[in-house]
Design an enzyme around this catalytic site. Structure first.
Site, PDB file in Angstrom:
ATOM      1  CG  ASP A  16      -1.861   1.182   1.274  1.00 50.06           C
ATOM      2  OD1 ASP A  16      -2.282   1.632   0.195  1.00 50.06           O
ATOM      3  OD2 ASP A  16      -2.178   1.675   2.373  1.00 50.06           O
ATOM      4  CE1 TYR A  48       2.361   5.316  -3.746  1.00 51.10           C
ATOM      5  CE2 TYR A  48       1.140   3.450  -4.631  1.00 51.10           C
ATOM      6  CZ  TYR A  48       2.316   4.001  -4.145  1.00 51.10           C
ATOM      7  OH  TYR A  48       3.439   3.219  -4.078  1.00 51.10           O
ATOM      8  N   GLY A  49      -3.298   8.800  -3.845  1.00 46.10           N
ATOM      9  CA  GLY A  49      -4.681   9.126  -4.207  1.00 46.10           C
ATOM     10  C   GLY A  49      -4.893  10.437  -4.920  1.00 46.10           C
ATOM     11  CG  ASN A  80      -9.548   0.786  -2.345  1.00 45.77           C
ATOM     12  OD1 ASN A  80     -10.567   0.224  -2.734  1.00 45.77           O
ATOM     13  ND2 ASN A  80      -9.069   0.604  -1.132  1.00 45.77           N
ATOM     14  CB  THR A  81      -5.112   4.951  -5.390  1.00 44.40           C
ATOM     15  OG1 THR A  81      -5.892   5.569  -4.361  1.00 44.40           O
ATOM     16  CG2 THR A  81      -4.809   5.946  -6.465  1.00 44.40           C
ATOM     17  CB  THR A 188      -6.349   0.235   2.286  1.00 42.92           C
ATOM     18  OG1 THR A 188      -5.425   1.116   1.671  1.00 42.92           O
ATOM     19  CG2 THR A 188      -6.690  -0.887   1.379  1.00 42.92           C
ATOM     20  CG  HIS A 189      -5.168   5.279   4.668  1.00 38.02           C
ATOM     21  ND1 HIS A 189      -4.603   4.657   3.582  1.00 38.02           N
ATOM     22  CD2 HIS A 189      -4.153   5.867   5.346  1.00 38.02           C
ATOM     23  CE1 HIS A 189      -3.286   4.881   3.596  1.00 38.02           C
ATOM     24  NE2 HIS A 189      -2.996   5.603   4.653  1.00 38.02           N
TER      25      HIS A 189
HETATM   26  N1  DGL Z   1      -4.343   3.521   0.609  1.00 37.46           N
HETATM   27  C1  DGL Z   1      -4.704   4.299  -0.558  1.00 37.46           C
HETATM   28  C2  DGL Z   1      -5.956   3.734  -1.189  1.00 37.46           C
HETATM   29  O1  DGL Z   1      -6.467   2.721  -0.763  1.00 37.46           O
HETATM   30  C3  DGL Z   1      -4.941   5.744  -0.258  1.00 37.46           C
HETATM   31  C4  DGL Z   1      -3.823   6.496   0.369  1.00 37.46           C
HETATM   32  C5  DGL Z   1      -3.108   7.375  -0.615  1.00 37.46           C
HETATM   33  O2  DGL Z   1      -3.687   8.339  -1.110  1.00 37.46           O
HETATM   34  O3  DGL Z   1      -1.974   7.059  -0.885  1.00 37.46           O
HETATM   35  O4  DGL Z   1      -6.431   4.303  -2.146  1.00 37.46           O
END
Ligand code: DGL
Length: 275
Positions: A16, A48-49, A80-81, A188-189
């Site tokens: 992640d 990442y988002g 998820n991203t 996932t957060h």
């Molecule tokens: N863990 C990332 C997700 O599930 C989000 C966190 C991020 O923006 O990096 O999309």
């Protein structure tokens, strides 16, 4: 073809952008107690988002290459991203699971017709959840809400803080107004904020966290491919690309045990086609 025991004994690689994917790692450990996990939190490049498809695809490739180099037998993209943007670009021989499909499958099973998606800006922009839901049930109404402030609040450990309460209430308002009956925690957060989200959503709304759904699919997939471990071979291990005391504290809370971190350098190996 039988899978060599050496391969079966390998870890499941999970990555992640940060600490959130540990919610998926914890679900995997519960579902697959004989397996051990090599987790990579790409804390140096978080978030990442808010990033583009190209960038997230490049990050994902370096993460998977790193896990493959450490000898994992399969990869779970616990972000998820990255699942939404990068899986079609990924080049690997390993079996790979993302979190969008299992989450969408679960939501399509439980909803009465109107699904709200809480996710990062990039996941919402990709339309991946809406596509996955409509592929299962074309009749569904899908409403998406980007929640860019929730990741930093979770990384800060503010799971039940007045500021977080205000932000959650504000993000949920448009979805509650449209009377969604199911809410997908599409990042996932967010499972770390589930009690707060459930409190504002109220008892009539089902929350869907893809972690358990992914774990069930990985269990079935490993068994089907002859890759399931028969006895536990190693300990879980957590790598990060930037050190943080905060990560260690949150990891301890999520995994319910002290966690030593290894700092790694991914070297950003570029590959043709994913630049
Ligand atoms: N863990 C990332 C997700 O599930 C989000 C966190 C991020 O923006 O990096 O999309």
């Amino acid at each position: 073809m039988t899978v060599p025991a050496r391969v079966r004994r390998g870890a499941i690689g999970v990555f992640d952008s940060g600490v959130g994917g540990l919610t998926v790692a914890a679900a995997l450990s519960r579902a697959l107690p004989r397996e051990h996990i090599l987790y990579l939190g790409d804390t140096a490049r978080l978030p990442y988002g808010t990033k583009s498809e190209q960038t997230v695809a490049r990050y994902t490739q370096t993460n998977v290459d790193f896990l493959a180099g450490r000898g994992v037998k399969a990869v779970v993209v616990a972000c998820n991203t990255a699942s939404a943007l990068a899986l079609p670009h990924l080049v690997t021989d390993l079996p790979v699971w993302g979190v969008i499909e299992p989450g969408a499958r679960r939501a399509a099973e439980v909803t009465r017709g109107r699904v709200g998606i809480l996710a990062t800006e990039s996941t919402v922009r990709s339309g991946a959840y809406a596509r996955a839901l409509h592929a299962r049930r074309a009749d569904l109404e899908v409403l998406s809400q980007p929640c860019p402030l929730l990741v930093p609040l979770v990384e800060e450990g503010w799971f039940d803080d007045p500021v977080t309460r205000q932000v959650v209430e504000r993000y949920l308002a448009p979805l509650l107004e449209r009377e969604v009956d199911t809410l997908v925690l599409g990042c996932t957060h967010y499972p770390l904020l589930a009690p707060l989200i459930a409190e504002f959503a109220g008892p009539g709304i089902t929350l869907v966290d893809s972690a358990a759904a992914v774990a069930a699919e990985v269990a079935a997939g490993l068994a089907g491919a002859g890759l399931a471990a028969t006895v536990r071979q190693g300990e879980d291990h957590v790598c990060v690309t930037d050190v943080g005391e905060r990560f260690e504290r949150l990891a301890r809370e999520i995994l319910q045990r002290p966690t030593r971190l290894e700092l790694v350098d991914l070297g950003e190996t570029e590959r043709e086609g994913v630049r």
